[in-house]
Each structure stands twice: as structure tokens, then as C-alpha cells.
Scaffold this active site. Structure first.
Site, PDB file in Angstrom:
ATOM      1  N   HIS A   7       3.635   6.796  -6.758  1.00 56.33           N
ATOM      2  CA  HIS A   7       2.919   7.985  -7.230  1.00 56.33           C
ATOM      3  C   HIS A   7       3.827   9.220  -7.087  1.00 56.33           C
ATOM      4  O   HIS A   7       3.887  10.075  -7.963  1.00 56.33           O
ATOM      5  CB  HIS A   7       1.655   8.151  -6.377  1.00 56.33           C
ATOM      6  N   HIS A  64       1.733   4.672  -2.784  1.00 53.34           N
ATOM      7  CA  HIS A  64       1.900   6.124  -2.599  1.00 53.34           C
ATOM      8  C   HIS A  64       3.297   6.551  -3.038  1.00 53.34           C
ATOM      9  O   HIS A  64       3.480   7.584  -3.678  1.00 53.34           O
ATOM     10  CB  HIS A  64       1.711   6.503  -1.127  1.00 53.34           C
ATOM     11  N   HIS A  95       0.835  -1.204   0.000  1.00 54.34           N
ATOM     12  CA  HIS A  95       0.000   0.000   0.000  1.00 54.34           C
ATOM     13  C   HIS A  95       0.873   1.259   0.000  1.00 54.34           C
ATOM     14  O   HIS A  95       0.724   2.143  -0.844  1.00 54.34           O
ATOM     15  CB  HIS A  95      -0.911  -0.023   1.237  1.00 54.34           C
ATOM     16  N   GLU A  96       1.811   1.306   0.932  1.00 57.48           N
ATOM     17  CA  GLU A  96       2.641   2.510   1.041  1.00 57.48           C
ATOM     18  C   GLU A  96       3.532   2.683  -0.186  1.00 57.48           C
ATOM     19  O   GLU A  96       3.812   3.807  -0.595  1.00 57.48           O
ATOM     20  CB  GLU A  96       3.466   2.484   2.325  1.00 57.48           C
TER      21      GLU A  96
HETATM   22 ZN   LIG Z   1      -2.928   5.270   1.921  1.00 58.81          ZN
END
Ligand SMILES: [Zn+2]
Length: 678
Positions: A474, A471, A467-468
């Protein structure tokens, strides 16, 4: 002036940064920025992109470059003096931000650049559009009288939301229960008992002391065999800060909530919106209130039949195995946990040997590399870091071009905040004066390795890591040249979780999983039977959970959308309507859930709680294209990289999604992934 925080070239010199550098650096940059902005406004008579916008982007960037290592150190290597310096700077930074947002001359200058923006490329027009929108939302172009009222409301609202939180905190702290008869505690796991024992000791008492803080409360309603005990805790917890329950009226948030809704409504109308729900959507991907309510109702309608079946199964189980005829609100978590154990008996501990850090991390980089055509490797450079455990990596294209870099701080330790997160250290910028690549902080809190045994992760931790990194990618793969719209900046916040939630999907795909798992002693792959149990357990009661989230989201949205000054907030009336419409589990009448709903009354999620589900729809639908083309298909990965990861906030989130997916988002994949058959 020799202050390491003001060396704004290259990476931050962590070993030389000391608490006494913080305030002087912030003072210097904030006042420098103030006078630079004034100078630009005075001297630039024809503001355009190059003589005005880029210099402002550079000014903002140098402030955030100096501040990012400070807020990072505050999170991972905190100390008394650092915390003091950090806290001393917060009001200075927020005053500066407010002042810039309400600077009328600055607003006019942006507006002039925007008037002549037709010739500019789309990302630049988007930056100007966002800036003008944010100026307007801060009330800058209101007539004098309305502006005064706007400021009054804004300041009242910040007091009221703070009071809401204080009441809730006081109510949470006011109630506790000490238990000395151990038989009452049957069913509780050792970790919960240890915590309660420790809490009692800290307060100089004997026995076990329980509170309404979540880590103390949650195990009681989930595991305690004693039904009266569960009921007592449930009642105390679900009536906090209200007119009901053991502390009825003592910390009552009722009036605060009414006042918050009234002021938000007035504020929205001052800005020209019909209600606060419309105001909330001004910065989001969802376009109209009808789109949001329609989306939530659609999810509810499709999940409901299965949720009813799930609840019936739970009732049957409780009756057959435990002789319980009626399930009350305080029975549902308890029997749900029993049923889950009965069916799947899977624990995170059991999975850990298959997820040693030494396989998970290189394996995850392999997955990312195959998908997005990048190479991630530890840097050869000697980099100044804040702790010997920290490693430094770089992300390059297949042909070796440097895209971004990141610090990786893996293990839990004293003075480090818990959880996992990504934060930006440096944002990508390519202007006439500056060129810099993005740098990220990737932070986790894994249990450190012991001896020569590697750190072993739970499957939940592996998911969090993916998940991290969503980010992180991105932020690091962005190709946008101006910090306010590069990476995750300027991305609508109901869309910002798209890359991160997308990445979690690979934790559930056998083909990918084999690349980053394997027994830490034997290297043996995760047994297929265990994997299948993981999959089955994943969607346990998923429709009931879906309805619960939809209930919260629809309630939040409707109280802001339908507010009518003549009739007041009608908070519980609307909550009841929402429950009648979507919920299968009906809480008791005295339940005062809304009085503790911090997300919307205390925090920034007002008329925005739907964003959680919205982003899940986006990420599930994005992943369905990988399912169609192959879960490790590099072309689909490249499509995602080019249309989402590289674009950051430089275009409308819906346009970007459509460019990637070929159509607007569909809710089908989310329903399918959560095992909801319609
Ligand atoms: Zn998040």
C-alpha cells in the site's frame, strides 16, 4: 550545520546518525517550519495549490523524513541516550502538530484554496477536504467561548483516559499469587511454569509467582487443571479496576468511565454532531451509525445459530470426556483448548519445517509479483544500514521502472521491539520542487538461523509476514504525489487494514502455499493431510469468536451513540442488553469487563472497535473476487493494484472498494471464510 538527520536527499545515513543529532534536528525543523508557515501566510495573498499547498506538503514531509529514521532506530536499536532524545522530542512534535491543527489563519487559507478547487483533479480536492475536516475536528472554527470549552474538554479527556489506564495498570500489578505446591499447577505448559518460576526468582521468592499480566494469566485459565485456581484467576482478572472482586473499590474506574462518556458527548455536540458515535464516523469509511449497528447485528444474527451449536458441542465434550455438567466462564477457555487438541492436535511447531525463511521470502515475492505485476529483488546498491542483518530491496514494474524500496530487518535481537510491522521511511512525493519514491521499513522478529539450518517460521509468522507486506505494498505501490494522501496516509482507518488482511488469504491457498513452502531438508511439499488439518483447525469455534467481537463492538458503539446526559452512561445496562441480544456465553454478573476495556476508554478506538470486523468484511469480500477469477489471477491483481494500492487516501474508501469489486461490500465471504454456514 552538519547533522546527518538534516541531509534530506536519498536514504538516511544510518551509520552516522547518533542520539545527539536528534533534538537539534527536530528543533531546527520545527522552528523552521513555524517561520516558513508564517512567511507563507504573510506573503501569499492569493493562496493556491502550487504557491501554498505544495510548499506545506514539502514542509511536513521534511519533518517526517528526519523523524522516521529516529523513531525506527528507537524501535529496532534502542539505547538509553537514544530513548532520552526520542522522548524529549515527542512533546515538541505533538505541540507543533496541535498548533498547526489549531492555526486559524492556516485554516482560512486552506478554505480559500478549497473554494476555488472545482478545477483541480479529484485527489487534490480530497486532500483539501481531509485537511478542512481535520481542522474543524480540532475545534479551529468554533466561536471563542466554545473554543475555550473545547480545549478544556480535550485536556480533561486526555487526563481521564490516562487515569483509566493507570488504574488498570495499578490493579493489574496489585494482584499476584505465589504457589509452592506443584500439584496445583498440573496442566500448565513448561513455558508458563518457567515464566512463573523466573518471576518468583526476580522478586527473591521461591515457588511460582503468577500475575494478571496476560502472558502469566492466559495459560492459567487455558491450561490449569485445577478449577478453583482458574476461577480465582478469572475473578481477579475480570474485575480489575472495578467495584467487584478481590480489590473491589481500590482502583475503581467507574467514575472515570462516566466522566469520559459525558465529556466525549459534550465535545461531539460542540462540533455539531448529535453524539460521539457520529463524531467518530467523520473520519471513517462507514457512513452512518445505522450502517454500523446494522452491519454488526447482521453478523451476529447469522453467526448465532452456529455459535450455539459450537457451545453445545463444547458442553457435550466436557460432560462426556471430563464429567463436567455445567460450564462456567472459567471453564470455557480450558475445555475449548482440550477439545481443540482432541480434534486437531496441531501445533505451530509441527508446521515449522515446511516454512524455512529461504523458501517463504522468495516465494512470497513470487506470489506478490504474479498478482500485482511487480518484481521484487535485493538491491545491488551498497546501502547504509543499522545492523549487518538488514537487507535492502527494490520493487519495480515488469518493464523495470522503480516504484519503491524497502529495508528488511528479519531477526529478533536484543534492544529490538517485538512483533512485526511496516513503517514508512520516505513517502512518495512528486511536486514542482521534489521527486521521491516511497521507502518502507519492514520489520520482523524471527528466530535467527542456527548454523546452516535456515530460520524456520510458524504458519502464524508466515501470515504476519504477508499481512505486513500488504501494508508495505500500500505504501510502496502508491501513485499519489502528495504525502498526506499517498500510501496509507489519509486512508480511513476502518479501511486501512484491507490490503494487509487481504494478503493473509494466500497463506491458506494450496496453489499459493506451494510457491512459498517446502521441507527445509528435502524440499518436499507440505503433506496434503497436514494442510487439511490446518484448514479444519483454522475455523475452530469461529462463530463463538465472531459473536464475542461483535459483542465488544456493539457495546462500544451503543454507549457512545445512545449517551444521554439525563440518564448517564448506563454502561452495564447497555452491556447487558448487548449480551442478551448477541452473546451465547454469558459471563457471571460480577464480571466487570468494561472496567478494563482499554481500547475504548484508554485508547483511540472509541466508537471505532467495529473497525476490526469491518476491515475483515472488506478483505474477505475483496479476496472473493480472486476466488471467482483464480487465486493468482493477474488481472484481478492488477485491478486491486490500480484501484486500491495505487490510490492510497486520494479518494473515498467506499468509492475505491466499489471500483475494485463492482459493488459495495458484502458480509457473505467473511462468513464463508470463517466456516459459518448460515
Ligand atoms: Zn495491520
Amino acid at each position: 550545520m552538519s547533522n546527518p538527520l538534516l541531509e534530506l536527499e536519498g536514504l538516511p545515513p544510518f551509520s552516522r546518525i547518533a542520539p545527539e543529532h536528534v533534538e537539534p534536528a527536530v528543533d531546527y525543523l520545527v522552528s523552521g517550519n513555524r517561520s516558513e508557515v508564517e512567511r507563507l501566510l504573510d506573503e501569499v495573498s492569493e493562496p493556491d495549490w502550487y504557491n501554498f499547498i505544495e510548499p506545506l506538503e514539502e514542509l511536513e514531509d521534511r519533518l517526517s523524513r528526519a523523524w522516521s529514521p529516529v523513531s525506527h532506530l528507537h524501535a529496532v536499536m534502542d539505547s538509553e541516550p537514544l530513548r532520552e532524545a526520542y522522548n524529549a522530542c515527542l512533546p515538541k512534535l505533538s505541540d507543533y502538530g496541535t498548533e498547526m491543527g489549531q492555526n486559524e489563519r492556516l485554516f482560512r487559507a486552506y478554505a480559500r484554496v478549497a473554494e476555488q478547487a472545482e478545477g483541480l483533479p479529484q485527489p487534490q480536492r480530497k486532500l483539501l477536504e481531509n485537511a478542512l475536516r481535520d481542522f474543524r475536528l480540532s475545534g479551529v472554527d468554533l466561536p471563542a467561548e466554545k473554543k475555550t470549552r473545547f480545549r478544556e474538554i480535550a485536556s480533561n479527556l486526555s487526563e481521564l483516559t490516562a487515569r483509566f489506564e493507570e488504574n488498570l495498570l495499578d490493579a493489574t500489578n496489585a494482584w499476584q499469587k505465589r504457589i509452592t505446591d506443584e500439584t496445583l499447577l498440573a496442566g500448565l505448559p513448561p513455558s508458563a511454569l518457567d515464566l512463573a518460576r523466573q518471576t518468583a526468582e526476580q522478586r527473591g521468592e521461591t515457588g511460582w509467582l503468577f500475575t494478571l499480566e496476560f502472558p502469566s494469566y492466559y495459560p492459567v485459565v487455558t491450561y490449569a487443571d485445577n478449577r478453583d485456581l482458574r476461577r480465582e484467576f478469572y475473578e481477579a482478572y475480570s474485575t480489575r479496576a472495578s467495584d467487584q472482586g478481590p480489590d473491589a473499590g481500590r482502583f475503581d474506574n467507574s467514575e472515570v468511565m462516566e466522566a469520559i462518556l459525558a465529556l466525549r458527548h459534550e465535545l461531539a455536540q460542540l462540533l455539531g454532531y448529535r453524539n460521539y458515535a457520529e463524531r467518530s464516523l467523520a473520519t471513517k469509511m462507514a457512513r452512518t451509525p445505522e450502517e454500523v449497528t446494522g452491519f454488526l447485528r447482521d453478523l451476529a444474527r447469522r453467526a448465532r445459530p452456529q455459535a450455539e451449536r459450537e457451545l453445545q458441542e463444547l458442553r457435550d465434550y466436557a460432560r462426556e470426556h471430563h464429567g463436567v455438567e455445567t460450564l462456567e466462564a472459567w471453564d470455557i477457555p480450558y475445555y475449548s483448548e482440550k477439545l481443540r487438541q482432541h480434534r486437531y492436535s496441531i501445533s505451530q511447531e509441527e508446521l515449522k519445517p515446511w516454512f524455512p525463511e529461504t523458501r517463504v521470502i522468495p516465494g512470497m515475492f513470487e506470489v506478490i509479483g504474479r498478482l500485482f505485476g511487480v518484481i521484487i529483488r535485493q538491491s545491488d546498491e551498497q546501502v547504509d544500514v543499522w545492523h549487518p542483518d538488514v537487507r535492502f530491496y527494490e520493487v519495480r514494474t515488469g518493464s523495470g521502472e522503480l516504484l519503491g524500496q524497502f529495508y528488511f530487518d528479519l531477526y529478533a535481537r536484543q534492544k529490538k521491539r517485538g512483533g512485526a510491522w511496516m513503517a514508512d521511511c520516505i513517502s512518495r512525493m512528486k511536486t514542482r520542487n521534489r521527486e521521491q519514491n516511497p521507502v518502507a521499513f519492514m520489520t520482523c522478529n524471527f528466530t535467527p538461523p542456527v548454523g546452516d539450518k535456515p530460520a524456520l517460521l510458524t504458519h502464524d509468522e508466515v501470515q504476519t509476514l504477508f499481512h505486513e507486506f500488504g501494508h508495505g505494498l500500500h505504501h510502496m505501490l502508491t501513485q499519489v504525489d502528495w504525502p498526506s494522501i499517498s500510501g496509507i496516509s489519509g486512508v480511513a482507518w476502518d479501511a486501512v487494514e484491507l490490503p494487509s488482511q487481504l494478503m493473509e488469504n494466500w497463506c491458506w491457498e494450496r496453489e499459493a502455499l506451494d510457491l512459498f513452502s517446502g521441507h527445509y531438508e528435502t524440499g518436499e511439499p507440505l503433506p496434503q493431510a497436514l494442510f487439511e488439518r490446518m484448514l479444519a483447525a483454522r475455523n475452530f469455534q469461529s462463530a463463538m469468536q465472531m459473536l464475542r467481537q461483535v459483542e465488544f463492538a456493539l457495546f462500544d458503539f451503543r454507549i457512545h451513540l445512545e449517551y444521554d446526559p439525563e440518564r448517564g452512561g448506563r454502561i452495564y445496562e447497555i452491556l447487558q442488553e448487548v449480551r442478551d441480544e448477541v452473546a451465547v456465553v454469558k459471563p457471571p454478573e460480577w464480571n466487570r469487563f468494561a472496567h478494563g476495556f482499554s481500547h475504548i476508554f484508554g485508547g483511540g478506538y472509541a466508537a471505532g472497535y467495529y473497525s476490526y470486523k469491518w476491515a475483515e468484511v472488506l478483505s474477505a469480500d475483496a479476496f472473493s473476487l480472486f476466488e471467482e477469477n483464480g487465486v493468482l489471477d493477474p488481472e484481478t491483481g492488477m485491478l486491486f493494484r490500480q484501484n486500491i494500492l495505487e490510490k492510497g487516501g486520494s479518494a473515498d474508501a467506499m468509492e475505491l472498494f466499489v471500483a475494485f469489486r463492482g459493488r459495495e461490500p458484502s458480509i457473505e465471504p467473511l462468513l464463508r471464510h470463517t466456516g459459518i454456514d448460515q
